[in-house]
Each structure stands twice: as structure tokens, then as C-alpha cells.
Design a protein around this motif. Structure first.
Motif, PDB file in Angstrom:
ATOM      1  N   ARG A   1       0.832  -1.214   0.000  1.00 47.96           N
ATOM      2  CA  ARG A   1       0.000   0.000   0.000  1.00 47.96           C
ATOM      3  C   ARG A   1       0.864   1.260   0.000  1.00 47.96           C
ATOM      4  O   ARG A   1       0.536   2.254  -0.616  1.00 47.96           O
ATOM      5  N   PHE A   2       1.958   1.189   0.732  1.00 45.94           N
ATOM      6  CA  PHE A   2       2.839   2.363   0.830  1.00 45.94           C
ATOM      7  C   PHE A   2       4.278   1.925   0.541  1.00 45.94           C
ATOM      8  O   PHE A   2       5.128   1.913   1.440  1.00 45.94           O
ATOM      9  N   PRO A   3       4.553   1.536  -0.729  1.00 50.39           N
ATOM     10  CA  PRO A   3       5.876   0.969  -1.046  1.00 50.39           C
ATOM     11  C   PRO A   3       7.013   1.935  -0.734  1.00 50.39           C
ATOM     12  O   PRO A   3       8.088   1.500  -0.299  1.00 50.39           O
ATOM     13  N   ASN A   4       6.777   3.229  -0.924  1.00 52.15           N
ATOM     14  CA  ASN A   4       7.866   4.187  -0.670  1.00 52.15           C
ATOM     15  C   ASN A   4       8.135   4.319   0.825  1.00 52.15           C
ATOM     16  O   ASN A   4       9.276   4.220   1.275  1.00 52.15           O
ATOM     17  N   TYR A   5       7.064   4.507   1.572  1.00 48.30           N
ATOM     18  CA  TYR A   5       7.230   4.736   3.015  1.00 48.30           C
ATOM     19  C   TYR A   5       7.787   3.492   3.713  1.00 48.30           C
ATOM     20  O   TYR A   5       8.667   3.581   4.569  1.00 48.30           O
ATOM     21  N   PHE A   6       7.253   2.319   3.332  1.00 49.53           N
ATOM     22  CA  PHE A   6       7.718   1.091   3.985  1.00 49.53           C
ATOM     23  C   PHE A   6       8.823   0.411   3.169  1.00 49.53           C
ATOM     24  O   PHE A   6       8.937  -0.814   3.144  1.00 49.53           O
ATOM     25  N   GLY A   7       9.611   1.234   2.517  1.00 54.94           N
ATOM     26  CA  GLY A   7      10.703   0.706   1.697  1.00 54.94           C
ATOM     27  C   GLY A   7      11.864   0.189   2.508  1.00 54.94           C
ATOM     28  O   GLY A   7      12.696  -0.565   2.004  1.00 54.94           O
TER      29      GLY A   7
END
Ligand SMILES: Nc1ncnc2c1ncn2[C@@H]1O[C@H](COP(=O)(O)OP(=O)(O)OP(=O)(O)O)[C@@H](O)[C@H]1O
Length: 413
Positions: free
Chosen positions: A175-181
Motif C-alpha cells: 500500500r505504501f511501497p515508498n514509506y515502507f521501503g
């Protein structure tokens, strides 16, 4: 002054805020310890005692006990605020009022998402996505406020052993690939979600009773119980005499505690529930579609819709009328076709009856574009769903025409 204290006392004793712990009502630690030895731990326990009993358990004089009564009553009596104050508070800090579901149409209908300081029930048949919704909301609550989250921890009470940490991580990553990268972000998110597995009514209630201090110390911003129904339905066979009353009392106590926690800490509380369809031959089956609000007569409502060829029977929201009225918002999840499901806003103090299509993906629930306007889904929907609509219209347009109809629509099962 005493008259005023008496009034506060009555209000305080009855309200959900009376479950507030005495430790948080401004009493000294020594006095709280002394009272807890007599199993007096909440404001309600304290206010239910007579002056003489209080003098005995506190070891204090008549006048000191009067002062204590005043203090405890004031600590748990609901505070009055004007609509203006509420509105300005929300305008200054909009994120404090709702937790966004990130499902645009649904958020819009609900004025921003799942409401803080209130109970939201997510109900529906098995496998339609209730747990997926809860997992997704858990991830969302941990996000920073700038990303629409509440920047807080989550308490997740799992009564069905359905919680999956791997699925939680999968939803977050997709859902949040950038944030939870980074692994660090994922660790931090998973560390903020506190899971309790409680498999009996008693243990669920005990857990809820002890949450107050934990909510403060862990900075909890979301409380989830998945599911509220399973333990209750396992333990209370309502066909046995006395069980229905006992179940209602248990649910009322649970609802009162949850409402207190939601309001006192201004957090959203999400509860999942199940549904049942009861056929006219007396058999209970797990419904594939559901009554949104109360126990109701499907045959009666089907009759009202003019259809004669439908299976007579009635659908009931699990846990009956008392519980049904305890929740502020009810979302119904249901199957539409093999791939698509629907979320209905069936009860809300701010939103009209609305329906949105969604699918379940790696990233959790995903709304289907172009189909997310209110009433989009009624055409071609099942008899039960149409029956719900008829019922909604009956109640919207006024009372049902006959007493028999009124009784059937409102009678607890
Ligand atoms: N990674 C995934 N990708 C797509 N769909 C998934 C994924 N994981 C689970 N699902 C879907 O979610 C469904 C299960 O949903 P969920 O566990 O939320 O049901 P539920 O409504 O809580 O059911 P119950 O009442 O039995 O607990 C599965 O049937 C599957 O269709």
C-alpha cells in the motif's frame, strides 16, 4: 452544592465514563490502594457505595467523604461542550476526528473516515474481508499524521486467531511501497501493533477493563476487536432460558467500556461482527448477505417489495438489538461476484446509506473506480440486499403501516 454533587453523582454513575479508573480521578495513590483492596477500582464502584460504606472503606470523616464524592463525580461526569466548540476543535485539528480508510468514496461519505471517539462495526459473511479491513486500518493508524494516519499504536484483540503478521507486512509494503521501503519502518510499524489473543468472553472483558492505562502508556490511537461476535456466540446459546438476558448484560457492559475508552481517549474503536439468516423453518444459517441494522423480518420486507417468490425467513445482525444500537457506525461487507465485494454504509450519524465496490488485493481493500457513488450497487443486487433497501425506505418514509409490521421490524430475536 450538595444537591449539585448529587446530580453529578447520578449522571456519573450511569454513564459509560463511570468505568474510569479511580487512579485517574485525582485520588491519592494510598487511597486508591486501600480502595482496591475492597475491589473498588472504578468511579462506578465508588459512587455505588453509600456514605457510610465509603466512610468505612476510606477511613475518612463524613465531610472528607463528601469532598471525595464530589471529586470522583466531577472526574467522570460527561463534560458539556457546545456544537461550536466541537466544530472549531475539529477545524483546527481535522486529523483528530477521523482515521482515513484511504478508500476515497467511503472516506468522503463518512466525512473523513472511521470516526474517533465512537464505535464502528464492520459486519459481513465469512471471508468477505473484515479481518483484511482491520489489518489495513492497523497499518494506517501507525502512519504519520502528514500521511493521513494517527501516528500512534494499535491494540488489536483477536478472538478468532485470524491475525497474520505476514499479511500485515504485505499490506503495508504494497500500500505504501515508498514509506515502507526500509526494514526499519516495517519493524517500527509492527512494533506499534499490540496483539492480544483472547478466546473467551471473560478474557475479552478482562482485557478491555485493563486497557485504560495501556492506552496512555503505549500512545494507542486505535482499538480493534476482531471479532466481538465469535466468543459471545460460542458461549451463549440463546435458546437456553436466561442466556439471552445474560448475553445482553454482557454485551451492554462490553459496549459501555468500549464507548468510555473511545470517548475518553478520542480514539476510533473498530469491531467486527458476524451475521445470520434465520429461515422460517427455524434453521440458522450463516448469511451470504445481511441485515444492516437490526433483527428484522425478511418475509415481511420481501412482501413489501412486492415479490412473492422469495424464500421466506429473516436475517439478523448477530448479537441482536441491544448490541445493534450500541454501535455508532455500521459498515457491511458482502460479496458481489466472484472477485468484487461491496461495502455498505448501513448506519452512520453523518452519512447517507451508500454502497461502494471493492476488491481485496495484496495492498488490502481497493475501491473500484466509477462504482463508488451512493446506490450504485442496487441494480441486480440480491433479494436480501433489496429487502434492506425497502426496509430503509419504509423507515425513512415514516413508520410501517401496521402494528404487526412495526413489531416484526423491531422485535429482538
Ligand atoms: N494477499 C491477498 N490478496 C488477495 N486477497 C486476499 C489476500 N489475502 C486474503 N485475501 C482475501 O481475503 C479473504 C479473507 O478475508 P478475511 O479474513 O478478512 O475474512 P473475514 O470477513 O474476516 O472472515 P471471517 O468472518 O471468517 O473471519 C480471502 O477469502 C481472500 O479472498
Amino acid at each position: 452544592m450538595l444537591g449539585k454533587v448529587g446530580d453529578f453523582e447520578k449522571v456519573a454513575r450511569c454513564g459509560s465514563m463511570a468505568t474510569k479508573k479511580l487512579r485517574r480521578a485525582g485520588l491519592s495513590q494510598e487511597l486508591c490502594d486501600r480502595l482496591s483492596r475492597h475491589q473498588i477500582t472504578t468511579c462506578r464502584d465508588f459512587l455505588c457505595l453509600s456514605l457510610l460504606e465509603l466512610m468505612k472503606v476510606t477511613g475518612q470523616s463524613y465531610w472528607n467523604v463528601q469532598k471525595l464524592l464530589c471529586k470522583v463525580s466531577l472526574a467522570c461526569a460527561p463534560k458539556m461542550q457546545t456544537a461550536y466548540e466541537m466544530k472549531t476543535k475539529r477545524a483546527i485539528n481535522p486529523s483528530s476526528a477521523y482515521l482515513s480508510t484511504t478508500l476515497d468514496g467511503l472516506d468522503k461519505a463518512l466525512h473523513g473516515g472511521v470516526a474517533c471517539a465512537s464505535l464502528t462495526e464492520v459486519t459481513g459473511p465469512s471471508g468477505c474481508g473484515k479481518t483484511q479491513f482491520c489489518l489495513m486500518m492497523s497499518v494506517l493508524a501507525t502512519l504519520p499524521i502528514s500521511m493521513g494516519g494517527l501516528d500512534g499504536a494499535v491494540i488489536y484483540i483477536d478472538t478468532e486467531s485470524a491475525f497474520g503478521a505476514e499479511r500485515l507486512v504485505e499490506i503495508a509494503e504494497h500500500r505504501f511501497p515508498n514509506y515502507f521501503g526500509t526494514e526499519e519502518k516495517l519493524f517500527s510499524m509492527t512494533r506499534s501493533i499490540h496483539l492480544y489473543r483472547e478466546l473467551t468472553c471473560d478474557s475479552v472483558l478482562k482485557r478491555i477493563e485493563t486497557l485504560e492505562e495501556e492506552i496512555i502508556s503505549k500512545k494507542v490511537k486505535l482499538l480493534i476487536i476482531d471479532s466481538i461476535a465469535s466468543v459471545v456466540r460460542k458461549e451463549f446459546d440463546t435458546k437456553l432460558q436466561g442466556n439471552l438476558m445474560e448475553r445482553s448484560n454482557f454485551l451492554a457492559r462490553e459496549a459501555s467500556l468500549l464507548k468510555y475508552l473511545a470517548e475518553e481517549f478520542s480514539i476510533p474503536v473498530i469491531l467486527t461482527n458476524q451475521i445470520t439468516t434465520r429461515l422460517s423453518n427455524g434453521l440458522d444459517i450463516q448469511a451470504d448477505l445481511v441485515s444492516p441494522a437490526d433483527d428484522m423480518s425478511l418475509s415481511e420486507v420481501s412482501g413489501a417489495s412486492g415479490s412473492k417468490d422469495r424464500e421466506p425467513g429473516y436475517v439478523t445482525a448477530a448479537l441482536g438489538n441491544t448490541w445493534s444500537h450500541s454501535v455508532n457506525t455500521r459498515l457491511i461487507l458482502q460479496y458481489h461476484d466472484l472477485h468484487t465485494r461491496q461495502v455498505l454504509v448501513a448506519k452512520s450519524p453523518v452519512a447517507p446509506f451508500s454502497a461502494f465496490f471493492y476488491t481485496i488485493e495484496n495492498s488490502g481493500l481497493v475501491l473500484q473506480d466509477g462504482k463508488d457513488h451512493p446506490d450504485a450497487s442496487w441494480e441486480g443486487s440480491s433479494p436480501v440486499l433489496q429487502a434492506i433497501r425497502v426496509r430503509t425506505n419504509i423507515l425513512k418514509d415514516g413508520f410501517p403501516s401496521s402494528t404487526a409490521e412495526t413489531l416484526k421490524l423491531t422485535q429482538p430475536i
